[in-house]
Design a protein around this motif. Structure first.
Motif, PDB file in Angstrom:
ATOM      1  N   LEU A 131       0.836  -1.195   0.000  1.00  0.00           N
ATOM      2  CA  LEU A 131       0.000   0.000   0.000  1.00  0.00           C
ATOM      3  C   LEU A 131       0.871   1.245   0.000  1.00  0.00           C
ATOM      4  N   PRO A 132       0.539   2.239  -0.841  1.00  0.00           N
ATOM      5  CA  PRO A 132       1.353   3.459  -0.877  1.00  0.00           C
ATOM      6  C   PRO A 132       1.176   4.239   0.419  1.00  0.00           C
ATOM      7  N   ALA A 133       2.276   4.820   0.868  1.00  0.00           N
ATOM      8  CA  ALA A 133       2.219   5.562   2.119  1.00  0.00           C
ATOM      9  C   ALA A 133       1.750   6.983   1.847  1.00  0.00           C
ATOM     10  N   GLY A 134       1.120   7.590   2.801  1.00  0.00           N
ATOM     11  CA  GLY A 134       1.000   9.033   2.753  1.00  0.00           C
ATOM     12  C   GLY A 134      -0.327   9.602   2.348  1.00  0.00           C
ATOM     13  N   THR A 135      -1.187   8.861   1.658  1.00  0.00           N
ATOM     14  CA  THR A 135      -2.456   9.480   1.280  1.00  0.00           C
ATOM     15  C   THR A 135      -3.525   9.070   2.284  1.00  0.00           C
ATOM     16  N   PRO A 136      -4.521   9.923   2.496  1.00  0.00           N
ATOM     17  CA  PRO A 136      -5.593   9.549   3.434  1.00  0.00           C
ATOM     18  C   PRO A 136      -6.246   8.211   3.072  1.00  0.00           C
ATOM     19  N   GLY A 137      -6.416   7.969   1.766  1.00  0.00           N
ATOM     20  CA  GLY A 137      -7.037   6.713   1.353  1.00  0.00           C
ATOM     21  C   GLY A 137      -6.206   5.508   1.756  1.00  0.00           C
ATOM     22  N   SER A 138      -4.919   5.601   1.567  1.00  0.00           N
ATOM     23  CA  SER A 138      -4.057   4.461   1.898  1.00  0.00           C
ATOM     24  C   SER A 138      -3.996   4.265   3.407  1.00  0.00           C
ATOM     25  N   ILE A 139      -4.075   5.357   4.153  1.00  0.00           N
ATOM     26  CA  ILE A 139      -4.073   5.236   5.618  1.00  0.00           C
ATOM     27  C   ILE A 139      -5.330   4.500   6.075  1.00  0.00           C
ATOM     28  N   VAL A 140      -6.466   4.819   5.468  1.00  0.00           N
ATOM     29  CA  VAL A 140      -7.711   4.110   5.810  1.00  0.00           C
ATOM     30  C   VAL A 140      -7.563   2.621   5.508  1.00  0.00           C
ATOM     31  N   LEU A 141      -6.978   2.311   4.368  1.00  0.00           N
ATOM     32  CA  LEU A 141      -6.789   0.896   3.995  1.00  0.00           C
ATOM     33  C   LEU A 141      -5.888   0.185   5.000  1.00  0.00           C
ATOM     34  N   VAL A 142      -4.824   0.870   5.406  1.00  0.00           N
ATOM     35  CA  VAL A 142      -3.908   0.263   6.375  1.00  0.00           C
ATOM     36  C   VAL A 142      -4.629   0.018   7.703  1.00  0.00           C
ATOM     37  N   VAL A 143      -5.442   0.984   8.119  1.00  0.00           N
ATOM     38  CA  VAL A 143      -6.182   0.817   9.381  1.00  0.00           C
ATOM     39  C   VAL A 143      -7.127  -0.375   9.280  1.00  0.00           C
ATOM     40  N   LEU A 144      -7.810  -0.493   8.146  1.00  0.00           N
ATOM     41  CA  LEU A 144      -8.722  -1.636   7.964  1.00  0.00           C
ATOM     42  C   LEU A 144      -7.940  -2.949   8.003  1.00  0.00           C
ATOM     43  N   LEU A 145      -6.786  -2.932   7.385  1.00  0.00           N
ATOM     44  CA  LEU A 145      -5.938  -4.131   7.384  1.00  0.00           C
ATOM     45  C   LEU A 145      -5.504  -4.485   8.810  1.00  0.00           C
ATOM     46  N   GLN A 146      -5.140  -3.444   9.570  1.00  0.00           N
ATOM     47  CA  GLN A 146      -4.710  -3.675  10.945  1.00  0.00           C
ATOM     48  C   GLN A 146      -5.839  -4.310  11.764  1.00  0.00           C
ATOM     49  N   GLN A 147      -7.028  -3.762  11.612  1.00  0.00           N
ATOM     50  CA  GLN A 147      -8.139  -4.281  12.413  1.00  0.00           C
ATOM     51  C   GLN A 147      -8.570  -5.663  11.927  1.00  0.00           C
ATOM     52  N   LEU A 148      -8.419  -5.919  10.658  1.00  0.00           N
ATOM     53  CA  LEU A 148      -8.695  -7.267  10.153  1.00  0.00           C
ATOM     54  C   LEU A 148      -7.727  -8.263  10.783  1.00  0.00           C
ATOM     55  N   PHE A 149      -6.477  -7.833  10.916  1.00  0.00           N
ATOM     56  CA  PHE A 149      -5.468  -8.684  11.545  1.00  0.00           C
ATOM     57  C   PHE A 149      -5.854  -8.961  12.993  1.00  0.00           C
ATOM     58  N   MET A 150      -6.356  -7.953  13.686  1.00  0.00           N
ATOM     59  CA  MET A 150      -6.754  -8.174  15.086  1.00  0.00           C
ATOM     60  C   MET A 150      -7.962  -9.105  15.175  1.00  0.00           C
ATOM     61  N   LEU A 151      -8.844  -9.008  14.195  1.00  0.00           N
ATOM     62  CA  LEU A 151      -9.995  -9.930  14.148  1.00  0.00           C
ATOM     63  C   LEU A 151      -9.506 -11.359  13.946  1.00  0.00           C
TER      64      LEU A 151
END
Lengths: 307, 652
Positions: free
Chosen positions: A251-271
């Protein structure tokens, strides 16, 4: 009876029960999320107060920057470290909460439980809370004692192996070997505690010392198969972690969209972590419940008894 | 054969061999004044870590003064016992860990003139820096005959030295020997006018915890006898090797226009050879680090190439890289003429470039201190600061600025950023000036003020005057002061001259205003945008036009004592920008604009010229701060906490 049959059965049963307990998986995930959220929001407040309206931190969108982080910590480190200083007490609280919740987890994964409901889960948490909290205290003392012994013995062994070593490769490998042995010992202890917890719930054991004894006995009778479920869980967790790291890197760093994707990925990992916790717990419970050959007396005759 | 007989035989053979086969001269004409020239025969007894040596010193009076006494360093006596000044000043763990058998020393048994007169009874220990009678690292020797202007003194010294346990870059450890500062070394006589000396004087300081060395250039011919099982590396070129039937080997080394001689020996060294132009490079690696030899050699060649271009030619024909064994790397690397020690670690990934960093740093020292031989006792910043400055340039230019030192798993750090960080985050950056003599720094503060602060000062100067001008300054400094002993003021004079020649009076008549604040003063540099306010102006009475004007007011402040010229950039809502210059003399600057568009952002030093600014986070303000980065890190913290809880719960 094949020694692996109970384990295979337990794997299948545990998986089935975990799937049946989707609500519990979501509940456990929600507990970890809500437990961590206040600290994270506290960090955000502290960071905002330090950063103010400066544009300097924007470079962090592209990645780690030592200059910005260093200056940030110096000018506002007290605020941030003040917040992060509450991590240790928060972790202790979560440990206590987790001990209470484990009663509900194991009770929900018993064979006698049909459908998971939040009410039955919470009821089980309350029923076994006292015993599981006492078990937690006892286990922490046992960890400390075993870790201290291992540190002294392991340190002496590592020192004797390496005191004349010319290269650090010898030192590192010796320390890894001794550390590995110590880690196995502590891992074995943690498995005993796990089975003790299961014993308390499944056998409604009152005495935690008896529960630890039963857990240890269960494990000692089948050390390999008994330690298999958590190993399966660790393997699956490692796979999930690798997948997360690969996807995050893509995922590309730095854009609001990519940050949202990373957050979703993080929470998916916690699930996924919550799912794996329930899965491993289900396998352990199923394995403990299984009528093992050693536990069943079957009389044998050379020929059938006379009528 | 007894040890004594063996040593005597080696000594006799060594002396004979110097007459039989003179060393191959390096240079057709001397590069330095060759004030202090040594011929030393030494044997190493590995069982007792003892050196026995015979030294012939040919010293030329560099002044017009009549010399009545000479002064010598005996550096190894710093490790004689816990009463030495060096140990007393050391708060480090190693100082408290020294036991019987760990100590080292150097004793002189004879000092003879060329006529055979014995001068040893005249020897007197002195302590010019403190009142420690127990310190034995400096002695004075009143001479039997004065040494006239430009005349020569020849002394023959017999000495015995024991190497301490290897804790401070010299000594022995598990069969590894690092033999540095091991022989009686004459101090530097500074004639009147040299380094600001009002009259001629001996400059011979005690060996402190926070000081290094200072010596005159000369020619060294050193014959070393060791057990044949040892691989030896040394300053200079190896001229002869004789293997004796008694199990010892005698090696003769020659070095010209150097001011020190160090050597090393170990049975474990594995050798790798390489070449850069005229320089034969030899890397002596520990077996477990052999795979990292290529990294060190690549870094060494990159350094030689870079410094040849930016500073001046490397004159020597040889270079030896010594890899420390494990367990003794706490002090990092160390430099000696044509030989330096470096750091490796087994299994270190390519993205962690500490080996390269150590090699680049120590090799750069061969320029700053090896060739430009400043007084490290009194002005350590002149070599440590310059070396660190060029180290950051070489590392960042060679390996990528933001990730030149660490580039692994998303964690990145460049060398200049890593160097700036300890200074910028130092609790009290006003504690001392970099020009402070080494032994006067408060405990534990030497590094920040001699390495880190001078580096960011030089980096700031580079960005102010431009890299091309900075390189011109360095090349001129090298050309003028190579093989000499400059002071800090000498460098300031060179920098002022070159900058003036290129830029006229743009940076003042000279650069003393810059260096007085940053090197000779203890002020800090910190600029800030204190406020950015925008107000919509009310319509004037009778004004029927729809256009409204915005009054934007920006206040920039100088929070530190250091006044440097800076640029401010003001950005407006329509994308336009205005650049303003400020000389930084006043504590604050207010800028006002009346425009149809409001200002949305203000930044002081937007291009990061002032590397020495201790807080870059207050250099800008915006009316529309983007909170995205805060959210990014908030969710990172959330994620780490969730994982921490899940892991702890799994264990508990």
């Amino acid at each position: 009876m094949n020694a692996q049959a109970p384990l295979r059965n337990a794997l299948r049963t545990g998986l089935r029960r975990a799937i049946r307990s989707r609500g519990m998986i979501l509940l456990l995930y929600a507990v970890s999320f809500l437990s961590a959220l206040p600290l994270a929001l506290g960090f955000r407040s502290a960071a905002l107060s330090v950063v103010g309206s400066s544009r300097a931190p924007e470079v962090l969108l592209q990645g780690f920057d030592l200059t910005v982080i260093g200056d940030f910590l110096k000018s506002g480190g007290a605020a941030v470290t003040g917040v992060m200083g509450t991590v240790f007490p928060a972790t202790i609280l979560f440990l206590l909460l987790s001990a209470v919740l484990s009663g509900g987890v194991y009770a929900s994964l018993r064979s006698t439980t049909e459908n998971w409901t939040a009410a039955s889960f919470l009821s089980a948490c309350g029923r076994y809370a006292g015993r599981l909290l006492r078990l937690l205290c006892l286990s922490l003392l046992m960890y400390l004692a075993v870790a201290a012994l291992l540190l002294i013995a392991g340190g002496a062994i590592a020192h004797s192996l390496t005191k004349d070593a010319v290269g650090e490769d010898t030192v590192i490998l010796a320390q890894l070997a001794v550390g590995g042995v110590a880690a196995c010992a502590l891992y074995f202890l943690s498995l005993c505690i796990d089975y003790a917890r299961v014993d308390i719930v499944l056998r409604d054991r009152r005495s935690i010392v008896q529960a630890v004894r039963e857990g240890a006995r269960f494990l000692l009778r089948r050390p390999l198969s008994g330690s298999a479920p958590p190993v399966v869980g660790l393997f699956l967790l490692a796979l999930a972690a690798v997948a997360y790291l690969i996807l995050e890197d893509i995922l590309p760093a730095g854009t609001p969209g990519s940050i949202v994707l990373v957050v979703l990925l993080q929470q998916l990992f916690m699930l996924v972590r919550a799912l794996l916790k329930v899965l491993v717990s289900g396998i352990i419970v199923a394995y403990y419940e299984y009528p093992h050959a050693a536990n069943v007396y079957v009389p044998a005759w050379d020929r059938p008894p006379a009528d | 054969m007894t040890l004594f007989a063996r040593a005597t035989l080696s000594l006799v053979l060594g002396i004979l061999s110097t007459f039989i086969a003179p060393a191959t001269p390096w240079f057709p004409t001397p590069l330095s004044p060759r004030t202090a020239n040594y011929q030393i025969e030494v044997s190493l007894d590995t069982a007792s870590s003892t050196l026995r040596g015979e030294e012939t010193l040919v010293w030329k009076n560099p002044s017009d003064d009549v010399i009545q006494e000479v002064q010598f360093h005996l550096y190894l006596n710093a490790f004689r016992n816990a009463s030495s000044t060096h140990l007393q000043e050391s708060n480090a763990m190693w100082a408290r860990s020294m036991h019987d058998g760990d100590w080292g020393f150097i004793d002189i048994s004879s000092i003879r003139t060329e006529d055979g007169d014995e001068l040893l009874p005249r020897m007197e220990f002195i302590h010019p820096d403190d009142d420690n009678d127990f310190d034995r690292t400096v002695f004075r020797l009143p001479l039997h005959r004065t040494v006239g202007p430009r005349q020569t003194l020849i002394l023959r010294l017999s000495f015995t030295a024991r190497l301490p346990r290897l804790v401070r870059r010299t000594g022995q450890d598990r069969g590894f020997f690092m033999v540095a500062q091991w022989f009686p070394k004459i101090g530097v006589y500074e004639p009147a006018g040299m380094r600001g000396a009002p009259v001629g004087r001996w400059n011979c300081h005690q060996f402190h915890a926070n000081t290094e060395f200072y010596a005159d250039f000369g020619v060294y011919d050193v014959t070393i006898t060791t057990p044949s099982s040892l691989v030896v590396g040394a300053t200079g070129t190896r001229e002869e090797v004789h293997v004796h039937p008694d199990g010892t080997t005698r090696l003769r080394y020659h070095a010209e226009d150097v001011h020190d001689f160090a050597w090393t020996a170990s049975p474990h060294f594995q050798e790798v050879s390489d070449r850069w132009r005229h320089v034969a490079i030899r890397a002596l690696m520990q077996p477990q680090h052999f795979a990292q030899a290529a990294r060190h050699l690549a870094a060494a060649k990159a350094t030689l190439e870079y410094l040849d271009r930016s500073v001046g030619p490397f004159p020597y024909p040889t270079l030896t890289i010594v890899d420390w064994p494990h367990g003794v790397t706490a002090d990092g690397g160390m430099e000696y003429p044509t030989l330096f020690t470096t750091v490796s670690m087994w299994g270190l990934p390519e993205g962690i470039r500490f080996p390269e960093l150590a090699t680049v740093h120590e090799l750069t020292h061969d320029y700053f201190h090896g060739i430009i031989a400043n007084n490290e006792f009194e002005e350590a910043w002149l070599d440590e600061g310059f070396t660190q400055y060029f180290e950051t340039r070489i590392m960042d230019d060679s390996y990528g600025g933001p990730c030149s030192v660490i580039d692994v798993g998303g964690l990145r750090a460049g060398d200049l950023a890593l160097t700036r960080s300890p200074y910028a985050s130092f609790p009290n950056p006003r504690l001392a000036a970099p020009a402070t003599p080494g032994w006067k720094f408060p405990a534990g503060q030497y590094g920040v003020f001699t390495y880190n602060k001078p580096t960011v000062v030089l980096a700031t100067l580079e960005r102010l005057v431009g890299r091309a001008t900075m390189d011109s300054v360095m090349r001129t400094y090298f050309r003028r002061w190579a093989f000499r002993h400059p002071s800090g003021r000498d460098f300031v004079a060179v920098a002022s001259e070159v900058v003036h020649n290129i830029h006229g009076t743009r940076y003042g008549r000279d650069l003393s205003w810059f260096f007085e604040q940053t090197i000779y003063g203890n002020g800090v540099c910190d600029y800030e945008i204190s406020s950015l306010q925008v107000r919509r102006e009310p319509a004037a009475p009778g004004d029927t036009s729809q256009q409204r004007l915005f009054r934007s007011t920006i206040v920039a402040s100088r929070l530190g004592e250091v006044m440097l010229p800076v640029v401010l950039r003001i950005r407006f809502n329509d994308g336009s920008e205005t650049m303003e210059e400020w000389d930084g003399r006043d504590p604050a600057l207010e800028l006002r604009y009346l425009k149809p568009v409001p200002a949305v952002e203000a930044a002081v030093d937007p291009d990061g010229v002032l590397v020495m600014d201790v807080n870059r986070n207050n250099n800008s303000k915006t009316l529309a701060p983007a909170r995205t980065v805060i959210w990014k890190y908030t969710f990172k913290v959330l994620f780490w906490l969730q994982n921490l809880y899940a892991t702890i719960a799994g264990i508990g």
